[in-house]
Every structure is written in C-alpha cells, then in structure tokens.
Design a protein around this motif. Structure first.
Motif, PDB file in Angstrom:
ATOM      1  N   HIS A 116       0.998  -1.120  -0.273  1.00 42.48           N
ATOM      2  CA  HIS A 116       0.055  -0.038   0.050  1.00 42.48           C
ATOM      3  C   HIS A 116       1.035   1.316  -0.041  1.00 42.48           C
ATOM      4  O   HIS A 116       0.623   2.315  -0.687  1.00 42.48           O
ATOM      5  N   GLY A 117       2.014   1.118   0.848  1.00 40.36           N
ATOM      6  CA  GLY A 117       2.901   2.230   0.863  1.00 40.36           C
ATOM      7  C   GLY A 117       3.476   2.691  -0.612  1.00 40.36           C
ATOM      8  O   GLY A 117       3.624   3.874  -1.064  1.00 40.36           O
ATOM      9  N   ALA A 118       3.867   1.413  -1.289  1.00 43.27           N
ATOM     10  CA  ALA A 118       4.414   1.749  -2.595  1.00 43.27           C
ATOM     11  C   ALA A 118       3.511   2.173  -3.618  1.00 43.27           C
ATOM     12  O   ALA A 118       3.815   3.189  -4.310  1.00 43.27           O
ATOM     13  N   MET A 119       2.186   1.788  -3.521  1.00 45.21           N
ATOM     14  CA  MET A 119       1.115   2.300  -4.487  1.00 45.21           C
ATOM     15  C   MET A 119       1.234   3.648  -3.982  1.00 45.21           C
ATOM     16  O   MET A 119       0.796   4.905  -4.915  1.00 45.21           O
ATOM     17  N   GLU A 120       1.135   4.176  -2.621  1.00 44.67           N
ATOM     18  CA  GLU A 120       0.719   5.632  -2.775  1.00 44.67           C
ATOM     19  C   GLU A 120       1.879   6.484  -3.031  1.00 44.67           C
ATOM     20  O   GLU A 120       1.553   7.637  -3.566  1.00 44.67           O
ATOM     21  N   GLU A 121       2.988   5.703  -3.127  1.00 40.35           N
ATOM     22  CA  GLU A 121       4.163   6.745  -3.520  1.00 40.35           C
ATOM     23  C   GLU A 121       3.995   6.669  -4.985  1.00 40.35           C
ATOM     24  O   GLU A 121       4.386   8.028  -5.643  1.00 40.35           O
ATOM     25  N   ILE A 122       3.717   5.648  -5.687  1.00 36.72           N
ATOM     26  CA  ILE A 122       3.675   5.819  -7.111  1.00 36.72           C
ATOM     27  C   ILE A 122       2.768   6.838  -7.574  1.00 36.72           C
ATOM     28  O   ILE A 122       2.768   7.385  -8.384  1.00 36.72           O
ATOM     29  N   GLU A 132       0.696   8.036 -16.875  1.00 32.47           N
ATOM     30  CA  GLU A 132      -0.343   7.249 -16.316  1.00 32.47           C
ATOM     31  C   GLU A 132      -0.435   6.017 -16.608  1.00 32.47           C
ATOM     32  O   GLU A 132      -0.784   5.050 -15.670  1.00 32.47           O
ATOM     33  N   ALA A 133      -0.034   5.577 -17.912  1.00 31.44           N
ATOM     34  CA  ALA A 133       0.101   4.397 -18.236  1.00 31.44           C
ATOM     35  C   ALA A 133       0.796   3.524 -17.234  1.00 31.44           C
ATOM     36  O   ALA A 133       0.502   2.261 -16.955  1.00 31.44           O
ATOM     37  N   TYR A 138       1.949  -0.449 -12.842  1.00 33.23           N
ATOM     38  CA  TYR A 138       2.741  -0.632 -11.530  1.00 33.23           C
ATOM     39  C   TYR A 138       1.799  -0.789 -10.500  1.00 33.23           C
ATOM     40  O   TYR A 138       2.056  -1.940  -9.784  1.00 33.23           O
ATOM     41  N   ILE A 139       0.825  -0.283 -10.255  1.00 32.37           N
ATOM     42  CA  ILE A 139      -0.259  -0.435  -9.365  1.00 32.37           C
ATOM     43  C   ILE A 139      -0.990  -1.519  -9.513  1.00 32.37           C
ATOM     44  O   ILE A 139      -1.376  -2.192  -8.706  1.00 32.37           O
ATOM     45  N   ALA A 140      -1.278  -1.878 -10.731  1.00 28.43           N
ATOM     46  CA  ALA A 140      -1.953  -3.200 -11.062  1.00 28.43           C
ATOM     47  C   ALA A 140      -1.321  -4.496 -10.461  1.00 28.43           C
ATOM     48  O   ALA A 140      -1.638  -5.219  -9.938  1.00 28.43           O
ATOM     49  N   GLU A 141       0.235  -4.338 -10.866  1.00 30.12           N
ATOM     50  CA  GLU A 141       1.049  -5.200 -10.599  1.00 30.12           C
ATOM     51  C   GLU A 141       1.063  -5.541  -9.267  1.00 30.12           C
ATOM     52  O   GLU A 141       1.172  -6.634  -8.605  1.00 30.12           O
ATOM     53  N   PRO A 195      -7.031  -5.001 -16.756  1.00 31.42           N
ATOM     54  CA  PRO A 195      -6.873  -4.209 -18.166  1.00 31.42           C
ATOM     55  C   PRO A 195      -5.456  -3.452 -18.167  1.00 31.42           C
ATOM     56  O   PRO A 195      -5.179  -2.974 -19.286  1.00 31.42           O
ATOM     57  N   ASP A 196      -4.799  -3.129 -17.020  1.00 27.72           N
ATOM     58  CA  ASP A 196      -3.682  -2.570 -16.846  1.00 27.72           C
ATOM     59  C   ASP A 196      -2.466  -3.337 -16.772  1.00 27.72           C
ATOM     60  O   ASP A 196      -1.282  -2.618 -16.918  1.00 27.72           O
TER      61      ASP A 196
END
Length: 512
Positions: A116-122, A132-133, A138-141, A195-196
C-alpha cells in the motif's frame, strides 16, 4: 502505539546511488528494498520503477515459516521432526501462543502494508507528471501481489482485516471481513487490475522478467471465484488463459521444480532467486533448509543439507503407488531406506517397483534420520545443479506459486460443477495433465477424478490439497494417522499477540 507490534511500513528509497545506473542495469541486479528519502523528487519519473522493483523484492522475501504453516494440514504432507507446535497444528490441535502463527500474520500483513505504501508513492509520481499508463500498470502489478497474499491470510484465519492504507494504525478502524467477502474483494481487485497488465507470458516481459501479467491476475481471480462457487467466473478466467496460447505444461515434471524450470512456460507466478552464476558474492535465496535432508550423501561432495521438517505423508505415497504414478511420485517424494521399509510393512505394498529408491535421478542418496522417512522432492535441488563453489541447500532455486497445470484443473473443476466452456472440455483439461504424467486418458471426468488429479499433481504445493478438501466438505480424508478433524478446525485461532493489540481480533476470538 508504542506497543503496536506490526513492522512499520518501510518505503522504497530513490537514493543517489541508484540514480546512476540505467533501468536495464538495475534489472540485472537483485531486487533490493530501499527507503524513500524525505526529499524525494517526484518529478524524476524515471525513478518510479524502483518502487515496482522493491514491491517484487518484498514478494520474494516471503519468510520461511509462512509456507509450511499454509501447507502443513493436508493429507499430502506431515510436519516432520521435533517441532512440537507445528506437529500439533498438523494434527488440528492449535495453540494460539505458537510463535509461527503470529510471525506468519506479521509477515503477510507487513507485505500488504508495504505494498500500500508503494502504491501511495507511485501515485505521487503521477501527480508530478509521470506516465499514467506506467502508474496504472505498476499499481496493477502490486495489487496482484497483494491479492496473492491476502488470499492466504483468509485461508488461514477466515475473517481478516483488509488493509486500505499503508499506516499500520489504520487497522484499528478496519472491520473484519469474512471469508466470502475477502474472496469477492480479491476478484474485484483483479477485475480492476487486469486491463492495465501486459498480455504476455511472465517470461516474455522485458522490463521485469517473470513479473506479473494479465494471466497471473486471471489465475488468482479463478482461485477466488472457485472459493465463491462462482464456476462461470472461474471458466471465464481460465478460458482466457488457455486461449492465449502462451502457456504449456513442461514435458519434464522432475526438472520443472529444478534450475531448468526457472521462468518455465508453465509458470504464471514464481518467487525468483539467484546466485548470478557466481561461486561467491551477492545472492538472493529462499531458506530451503527447512525442507532439506538432515542426512544425505550428495553427488557433489560438500553440498549442504537441511532440517528435515516437511515430510510427504505415507497416505500420499500409497495413493500414488496405487495409481502406478512413477514420474510424479519420484519427483514429489524423496525416499529413505526407513521410508521404503515403512511402506513395505503393509502387506499390500511388499513388492514395490524398482523405481522406488533412496537415490535420486541425479545420484543424491537420502539416508535414514529420526526426524522423517520421506522428504519433499519439489523443494529439493540436486547437488549437481548447484553453481560450482556454492554449497547451500537449494541455492539458486526459484519457488513456484501458480502453474498452468492448476489453471487446467481449476477449469475442469468448474466444468464438472456445472459451468460450460467452448474452449476446452473437462476431459481434455484433465487428460493434458495426465498425459504429461504418462497416464492414459480418461473417457469421462467427474469431481472425484478432478480432485484425485489435483492430489497427484499438487502434493506439497501451497496447501492446495487441504483447501480442496475443505471446499467440498471432504474432511474425512484428513482423518488419517491418528488425526481427527472437526468443523471448528478449518481456520487457525488468531495469534494471542494480535488479540492483545487489535480489539476486532480480541472480540472475534472471544466468540470462537
């Protein structure tokens, strides 16, 4: 919060040291956890990928005790040795004080909070103008990694907390979600991620070799929907994986779990490790010692052994002998002389095939030891496959998590439960797996045939057998070797340490 026991989320750093190498050079190095500096410049979008690398490093750093706890309760495997609380767990006598329960809980939740922290930083990079792509991919992975481990949390404890932020303290305000709700959440998260994600085989990725793809997410979605008895959704997911034409069963089942099986066409997800082909220096590895022989005579002199705490069950061995299963049995089970004698002590198995031996195809000899009579061959690396100069047990071996064989048998399982497919019949799916094992085709397939095939194929792998038996209320199969399973044994008790910390867990434990 001073007594809060969760490992704080440690974010990835974009350090000056890592800014020098190109992305290609970074990918040639082991994935490392880094820390985010307070003065991170989010406008340098080229550094955003380091967050993804760190997310994979967190996945690959799965602590050794987590897998045995997930896997040990099925009738395919026993807790060997003198680890009394683990043996008790294997026999459905649970102790909420057992350190392994709390450690596994912390291991998995620490990963979820980290991701979750990594996604917040991304997302901060996106706000600063990053693609955006790339952000979405990255968030999808990371969502797929999160779903993979969240599923095991629910499988172990039933009702669990679904994190929605990186700060550990937010868990105080998260309600427990029951098993079905967790599976629904996972399915919806995979729908959002798919989809991502790249539509390639993991081994075809050039940016993160062996990384998560669309098909990894589809496999996890299929798993979740099987738990929900949504068989139509299972088939929709497996149909797409099968129709992609990107996956195939490895013809050599034995080598699939060895060095030649790394990033195999059969694998949809695996934990990756390497010694980089060097006799010394940097390495990344899983602690295979837990599974390794405490007494053996390796072909390569000096090759290290292990602890011998994970033992295939005699029940599984006899099941496979009854099927005359040479390839899958000799791959899955390593025999000792005492193990062979134990089987032969049953009059029905006095005359064993010549291929039942305490010598592996690579010439390693497995000697008697008081902790066990059998060892897991799927967690064994032949000493001949060690990089010259490396002697640690299992060095350089990857850890397979999801295989195409499972996709095929999930597909068949959904079909015999009433779903339909225009892509592959249940018989065709099962017979592909059987053909690889050298078995004849079945003309018809029912649930019994599918579950038997899964038993033969996935012994010692991620608790698959245990969860299959639970799903169909076939728990009488777990009553072997003096064990007695009851309905209340499906889930582990919440760790006592977590009851002291989280009021939701304490309240739920009091209701047990």
């Amino acid at each position: 919060m001073n007594t809060y026991k969760y490992i704080s989320v440690l974010f990835l750093a974009i350090s000056a040291i890592l800014m020098g190498p190109s992305c290609t050079e970074v990918l040639d190095e082991p994935l490392e956890n880094e820390f985010i500096a307070e003065d991170t410049d989010y406008s340098q979008s080229e550094n955003m990928v380091l967050l993804l690398y760190g997310a994979y490093a967190e996945l690959y750093s799965l602590q050794w005790e987590t897998f045995p706890l997930i896997s040990v309760r099925g009738d395919d495997v026993n807790a060997a040795g003198d680890q009394f609380p683990l043996t008790e767990t294997d026999e459905f006598r649970y102790d909420r004080n057992f350190w392994m329960y709390n450690s596994t809980w912390l291991n998995l939740y620490s990963d979820l909070l980290y991701w979750h922290g990594a996604m917040e930083e991304i997302e901060k990079y996106q706000e600063a103008g990053a693609s955006e792509a790339n952000v979405r991919q990255y968030i999808a992975e990371i969502k797929v990694m999160r779903a993979f481990e969240l599923m095991y949390l629910a499988r172990l404890w039933g009702s669990v907390l679904i994190p929605n932020a990186s700060e550990p303290s937010h868990l105080f305000n998260v309600e427990l979600s029951d098993y079905e709700t967790v599976m629904q959440h996972i399915s919806m998260e995979m729908d959002a991620a798919i989809p991502d994600l790249p539509s390639v085989h993991p081994n075809q990725r050039s940016d993160v070799k062996g990384g998560v793809t669309r098909y990894t997410a589809l496999a996890i979605k299929a798993r979740a929907n099987m738990e929900l008895n949504n068989h139509t959704a299972v088939v929709a997911a497996t149909d797409e994986i099968i129709e992609s034409g990107l996956f195939a069963l490895e013809s050599d089942f034995y080598q699939l779990f060895k060095i030649p099986g790394k990033l195999n066409d059969e694998n949809l997800l695996e934990l990756q490790y390497s010694d980089f082909g060097q006799a010394s220096g940097t390495r990344t590895r899983y602690l295979w010692d837990f599974f390794g022989p405490a007494s053996w005579t390796p072909t390569v002199s000096g090759a290290g052994g292990g602890w011998g705490f994970f033992e295939p069950s005699q029940k599984y061995v006899k099941f496979m002998l009854d099927r005359n299963e040479e390839e899958r049995l000799t791959t899955s089970v390593l025999f000792t002389p005492d193990g062979i004698a134990e089987i032969q002590s049953d009059a029905a198995y006095q005359n064993l095939p010549d291929w039942v031996s305490n010598v592996s195809p690579d010439g390693d000899v497995f000697n008697n030891h008081p902790r066990y009579n059998f060892l897991s061959g799927k967690h064994y690396l032949p000493s001949t496959q060690l990089t010259p100069g490396r002697f640690t047990y299992g060095e350089n071996k990857n850890f397979t998590c999801i295989r195409y064989a499972e996709v095929l048998l999930l597909h068949a399982e959904a079909l015999v439960n009433g779903a339909s497919s225009q892509v592959l019949s249940a018989e065709e799916a099962v017979n592909q797996v059987r053909a690889r094992a050298g078995l004849n085709n079945l003309s018809t397939v029912d649930l019994d045939a599918v579950l038997d095939e899964k038993y033969a194929e996935f012994a010692m792998e991620w608790g698959i057998r245990y969860f299959d038996l639970i799903r169909y209320d076939r728990t009488s199969e777990l009553n072997y070797g003096g064990r007695t399973f009851s309905e209340g044994d499906r889930y582990l008790p919440y760790p006592l340490e977590q009851q002291d910390i989280l009021p939701q867990i304490r309240e739920a434990a009091n209701e047990e």
